[in-house]
Scaffold this motif. Structure first.
Motif, mmCIF file in Angstrom:
data_model
loop_
_atom_site.group_PDB
_atom_site.id
_atom_site.type_symbol
_atom_site.label_atom_id
_atom_site.label_comp_id
_atom_site.label_asym_id
_atom_site.label_seq_id
_atom_site.Cartn_x
_atom_site.Cartn_y
_atom_site.Cartn_z
ATOM 1 N N ARG A 145 0.683 -1.026 0.044
ATOM 2 C CA ARG A 145 -0.111 0.066 -0.021
ATOM 3 C C ARG A 145 0.880 1.153 -0.121
ATOM 4 N NH1 ARG A 145 -5.570 -0.843 1.318
ATOM 5 N NH2 ARG A 145 -5.809 -2.882 2.209
ATOM 6 N N ARG A 146 1.711 1.365 0.902
ATOM 7 C CA ARG A 146 2.885 2.315 0.752
ATOM 8 C C ARG A 146 3.399 2.508 -0.249
ATOM 9 N NH1 ARG A 146 7.836 3.546 1.558
ATOM 10 N NH2 ARG A 146 8.547 1.760 1.456
ATOM 11 N N GLY A 147 4.033 1.453 -1.266
ATOM 12 C CA GLY A 147 4.728 1.876 -2.299
ATOM 13 C C GLY A 147 3.741 2.216 -3.562
ATOM 14 N N LEU A 148 2.517 1.608 -3.430
ATOM 15 C CA LEU A 148 1.377 2.274 -4.412
ATOM 16 C C LEU A 148 0.973 3.732 -4.065
ATOM 17 C CD1 LEU A 148 -0.925 -0.778 -4.957
ATOM 18 C CD2 LEU A 148 0.746 0.013 -6.543
ATOM 19 N N ARG A 149 0.885 4.049 -2.905
ATOM 20 C CA ARG A 149 0.510 5.418 -2.547
ATOM 21 C C ARG A 149 1.949 6.482 -3.096
ATOM 22 N NH1 ARG A 149 1.842 7.156 1.953
ATOM 23 N NH2 ARG A 149 1.845 5.372 3.141
ATOM 24 N N GLU A 150 3.012 6.019 -2.461
ATOM 25 C CA GLU A 150 4.305 6.888 -2.605
ATOM 26 C C GLU A 150 4.555 7.186 -3.940
ATOM 27 O OE1 GLU A 150 7.191 6.051 0.242
ATOM 28 O OE2 GLU A 150 5.941 6.453 2.057
ATOM 29 N N GLU A 184 4.957 -4.063 -12.434
ATOM 30 C CA GLU A 184 6.468 -4.254 -12.547
ATOM 31 C C GLU A 184 6.912 -3.975 -11.056
ATOM 32 O OE1 GLU A 184 8.235 -2.551 -15.726
ATOM 33 O OE2 GLU A 184 10.606 -2.799 -14.710
ATOM 34 N N ARG A 185 6.675 -2.899 -10.473
ATOM 35 C CA ARG A 185 7.143 -2.386 -9.257
ATOM 36 C C ARG A 185 6.599 -3.439 -8.064
ATOM 37 N NH1 ARG A 185 10.682 -0.766 -7.812
ATOM 38 N NH2 ARG A 185 10.226 0.688 -6.213
ATOM 39 N N ASN A 245 9.511 -9.390 -4.576
ATOM 40 C CA ASN A 245 10.807 -10.008 -4.689
ATOM 41 C C ASN A 245 11.884 -9.676 -3.357
ATOM 42 O OD1 ASN A 245 13.419 -10.537 -5.532
ATOM 43 N ND2 ASN A 245 12.327 -11.175 -7.399
ATOM 44 N N ASN A 246 11.854 -8.397 -3.070
ATOM 45 C CA ASN A 246 12.539 -7.888 -1.914
ATOM 46 C C ASN A 246 12.137 -8.449 -0.769
ATOM 47 O OD1 ASN A 246 14.469 -6.286 -0.440
ATOM 48 N ND2 ASN A 246 12.688 -4.768 0.041
ATOM 49 N N LEU A 247 10.920 -8.432 -0.565
ATOM 50 C CA LEU A 247 10.381 -8.781 0.737
ATOM 51 C C LEU A 247 10.451 -10.437 0.893
ATOM 52 C CD1 LEU A 247 6.969 -6.713 1.185
ATOM 53 C CD2 LEU A 247 9.199 -6.374 2.115
ATOM 54 N N PHE A 248 10.551 -11.137 -0.112
ATOM 55 C CA PHE A 248 10.606 -12.596 -0.107
ATOM 56 C C PHE A 248 11.870 -13.132 -0.200
ATOM 57 C CE2 PHE A 248 6.407 -14.376 0.378
ATOM 58 C CZ PHE A 248 5.444 -13.478 0.015
#
Lengths: 172, 172
Positions: free
Chosen positions: A47-52, A132-133, A139-142
């Motif tokens: 959510r944060r990524g999508l928002r920012e 894509e993001r 990918n990063n979190l896992f």
DNA sequence: GGGAGAAAGTCTAGGCATAAAAATATGCGT
DNA sequence: ACGCATATTTTTATGCCTAGACTTTCTCCC
């Protein structure tokens, strides 16, 4: 440095609720809280990524993701089922996505009760960038979980899902 | 019968989003959607139970659960961290729980910025009843998963949680 | 055809959630 | 003591979400 850390690290673990409880073998509550914690952490980050990065919300993104896979648009009710949200919820969500130009909505000619929603070219390309993001974030979190462990998790969750559905079905 | 089933079974799988995608080894998106589906199914059922049996909501229940484990009440900020919700959110939530008599709120004498929230006897007993049912619901939903599989899941999720926290920490 | 009932979606009321800004209180360095 | 940074909570503006009531449209049966 420490002050900066608290910004995103400020959440304690939801699991802390019962973390001190005796680690009983087969404690469903403990397992549930851990599941919920993982999901919440990941979901909040997305959510944060999508928002920012895109000034977008997760429900909007999810709706576009549904449409992306439907060639000729989707009926509102179908979207509701797949997104697991109530139909009433979609009314406003769709309305906003129409306004922002990501989707179009038309009444079905064969059945005028039915609303058909389709992705616009703009919506398609906007989704592409975000997806894509989205993959990169996951990918990063896992990244700390090996491929084998992921497979284990995937299989275990498959069993859980079946169990939950059975539990829900039985309840009647 | 079929009509009755659709009432609670009407949700397709959120995972259907990508279920048709090639089952690539190590697909984080697939794993994430499965995780999210399991969590959503369980969470929705718990919300439904709380609402139908107790006319209560999950956030209210979670807040009582936090207080149940704190002997001398909790400070608002601490609750915020543990519940992983914003502080602004708690203002109204606490207000409603005070109104319904489950908790009390007092300003700390030593630091008048701080609000201390404590469970009332009524709140304590109300929580007890709900917690018992809560355990029963989880027991039912997890009943199709053996104790061994639960341990596997618990361990795998522990690794995932660490991975996610690392991913979040690195990002800076 | 005409009406009962089902289906699709919208509307309403209420609760939950966030971010960002503001209000209030504390406390420290000078 | 003063002023400024910091900490805690509330306020404000939005958006998501549900349940339940309601409207429109369709279908089926007579």
């Amino acid at each position: 440095m420490t002050a900066d850390q608290t910004e995103r690290d400020h959440w304690l673990d939801g699991e802390t609720k019962i973390a001190d409880a005796p680690d009983k073998h087969g404690d469903e509550t403990h397992l549930w809280l851990r599941l919920l914690t993982c999901t919440t952490l990941i979901e909040t980050e997305i959510r944060r990524g999508l928002r920012e990065e895109f000034d977008f919300t997760l429900p909007r993104f999810d709706l576009l993701a549904q449409l992306e896979r439907a060639e000729n648009g989707m009926v509102l009710g179908e979207i509701s089922k797949r997104m697991m949200v109530s139909a009433g919820n979609l009314t406003a969500l769709v309305e906003r996505l129409v306004e922002s130009g990501h989707i179009t909505r038309t009444t079905s000619p064969s059945d005028r009760r039915v609303q058909i929603v389709t992705l616009t070219p703009f919506g398609h390309s906007a989704f592409g960038e975000m997806a894509e993001r989205h993959r990169a974030w996951l990918n990063n979190l896992f990244s700390g979980v090996s491929a084998e462990e992921r497979d284990v998790l995937l299989a275990a969750l498959a069993k859980l899902k079946i169990s939950v559905r059975q539990g829900l079905a039985q309840e009647r």
